[in-house]
Design an enzyme around this catalytic site. Structure first.
Site, PDB file in Angstrom:
ATOM      1  N   GLU A 269       0.812  -1.216   0.000  1.00  0.00           N
ATOM      2  CA  GLU A 269       0.000   0.000   0.000  1.00  0.00           C
ATOM      3  C   GLU A 269       0.846   1.267   0.000  1.00  0.00           C
ATOM      4  O   GLU A 269       0.344   2.364  -0.279  1.00  0.00           O
ATOM      5  CB  GLU A 269      -0.949   0.008   1.201  1.00  0.00           C
ATOM      6  CG  GLU A 269      -2.146  -0.914   1.060  1.00  0.00           C
ATOM      7  CD  GLU A 269      -3.077  -0.508  -0.072  1.00  0.00           C
ATOM      8  OE1 GLU A 269      -3.211   0.705  -0.342  1.00  0.00           O
ATOM      9  OE2 GLU A 269      -3.652  -1.407  -0.710  1.00  0.00           O
TER      10      GLU A 269
ATOM     11  N   GLU B 251       7.072 -22.528   7.284  1.00  0.00           N
ATOM     12  CA  GLU B 251       7.570 -21.694   8.375  1.00  0.00           C
ATOM     13  C   GLU B 251       8.701 -22.374   9.142  1.00  0.00           C
ATOM     14  O   GLU B 251       9.481 -21.713   9.831  1.00  0.00           O
ATOM     15  CB  GLU B 251       6.442 -21.317   9.333  1.00  0.00           C
ATOM     16  CG  GLU B 251       5.916 -22.453  10.188  1.00  0.00           C
ATOM     17  CD  GLU B 251       4.916 -21.953  11.217  1.00  0.00           C
ATOM     18  OE1 GLU B 251       5.070 -22.332  12.378  1.00  0.00           O
ATOM     19  OE2 GLU B 251       3.995 -21.204  10.865  1.00  0.00           O
TER      20      GLU B 251
END
Length: 299
Positions: free
Chosen positions: A83, A114
Site C-alpha cells: 500500500e 515456516e
C-alpha cells in the site's frame, strides 16, 4: 521454552467456555481483548522509534527495508508494504515483503514452510541484501525458523535488523539489533495468533511505515501529498488535498492538477508560488519536502 509455555499459546482464563456463550457475549469478549493490543504497543514505543530511525537512515542511503514473516505475519507484511506504493508514490523495491512459501501463501495456507530456516535465508539471499538495508522479522512466537534464517543471514550481510514479536525474551533476539516485543498475551482462541498478535503486528508495521513516510517528506500537514492518482476516488482526493492546502476551489484545483500531470506537490507549488510547472518541478526535484519547497519558492 516449549510451545505450550509461550503466552500466545496459553489458555485465556477470560474466555473459558467460549463455545457455550451466546454470539453477542463472544463478540464482546473479542472486543475487550482487542482493546488490550494498543496498550501493549504503548509499552514498546521506544523500540518502535528506534526501528523508524533505522529505516530512515537506510532510505537516506538508498537502502531497502525488508519485512519477513510466515503465515499471518507474512500476510500482514504484504498488506503494509504494497500500500505504500500508491499512497506515497514509493517506487517498487524499497519496502519489500517476503513470506514463507512465496506469494502463493498469500491466498492459501502452505504447510511446513515456516519451519524451513534455510528457506528464509535463501529467499532473502535472492535480493542480495547489503549493509545499506534493514531486515525486519515478524514472528508472534519470536522463534519461527523461517524468520530465524532470514535474520541470521541479514546479520552476516551487515544489515540492520529488528524483530517484531508478541512474547518477552524471544529466541530470535540474538539476531536483532532492536526487539519490539508487544506482549498481547493469550488469544481468545488459544494459539490463534492471527487475532491479537496479528493485529499488533499490523498496527506496529503501520506505525513504522507511516512515520517513515512522514519524515521522508511524503506528507504535508497530515495529507498524503505524494498520492498516486490511479482512479476517480484518488482524483477527487487529490483535488481535496490541493483545495485544503491552497484555499482554491475544486475546479481550480483540477485545472492545476491537469497542468501538473496530477502531481499534487507540483500543483500546490504552482498555485502558491505563481511559478510555472517546469520551475516547480525543478524546485521539487532539488527539495522534495513540500513544506521546505514552499519556503524556497514563496518569498
Amino acid at each position: 521454552m516449549s510451545l505450550s509455555n509461550l503466552p500466545t499459546e496459553m489458555v485465556n482464563p477470560k474466555t473459558r467456555n467460549l463455545d457455550a456463550r451466546d454470539t453477542f457475549e463472544i463478540l464482546k469478549l473479542i472486543n475487550e481483548e482487542d482493546a488490550l493490543v494498543a496498550l501493549a504497543i504503548r509499552e514498546v514505543l521506544t523500540e518502535i522509534d528506534k526501528v523508524v530511525q533505522m529505516c530512515i537512515n537506510c532510505l537516506e542511503k538508498n537502502g531497502r527495508v525488508f519485512y519477513v514473516g510466515a503465515g499471518t505475519s507474512g500476510r500482514v507484511a504484504y498488506v503494509d508494504a504494497v500500500e505504500l506504493i500508491p499512497t506515497y508514490s514509493l517506487q517498487e523495491g524499497v519496502f519489500i515483503p517476503i513470506i514463507a512459501g512465496g506469494t502463493q501463501a498469500l491466498g492459501k495456507s502452505v504447510e511446513g514452510v515456516e519451519d524451513d530456516e534455510e528457506g528464509g535465508k535463501n529467499d532473502l539471499f535472492s535480493y542480495k541484501p547489503s549493509e545499506k538495508d534493514v531486515v525486519i522479522g515478524i514472528a508472534a512466537s519470536g522463534r519461527t525458523p523461517y524468520v530465524a534464517g532470514a535474520l541470521r543471514y541479514a546479520k552476516q550481510c551487515g544489515c540492520k535488523t529488528a524483530l517484531i514479536c508478541n512474547v518477552r525474551k524471544p529466541l530470535l533476539a540474538e539476531y536483532a539489533d532492536v526487539v519490539i516485543a508487544a506482549e498481547t498475551g493469550p488469544e481468545v482462541v488459544a494459539g490463534s495468533t492471527r487475532m491479537k498478535a496479528g493485529t499488533a503486528q499490523k498496527m506496529i508495521l503501520n506505525m513504522i511505515s507511516t512515520t517513515v513516510m512522514v519524515k521522508m517528506g511524503k506528507v504535508y500537514d497530515n495529507l498524503m501529498v505524494d498520492v498516486m492518482v490511479l482512479n476517480e476516488k484518488l482524483r477527487e482526493r487529490a483535488q481535496n488535498i490541493v483545495t485544503h492546502i491552497t484555499g482554491v476551489d475544486k475546479q481550480t484545483a483540477e485545472i492545476y492538477l491537469k497542468k501538473a500531470d496530477y502531481n499534487v506537490k507540483v500543483a500546490v507549488l504552482m498555485i502558491l508560488s505563481k511559478n510555472d510547472v517546469e520551475e516547480c518541478r525543478k524546485i521539487l526535484q532539488d527539495q522534495s519536502n513540500l513544506r521546505k519547497a514552499l519556503q524556497i519558492a514563496v518569498r
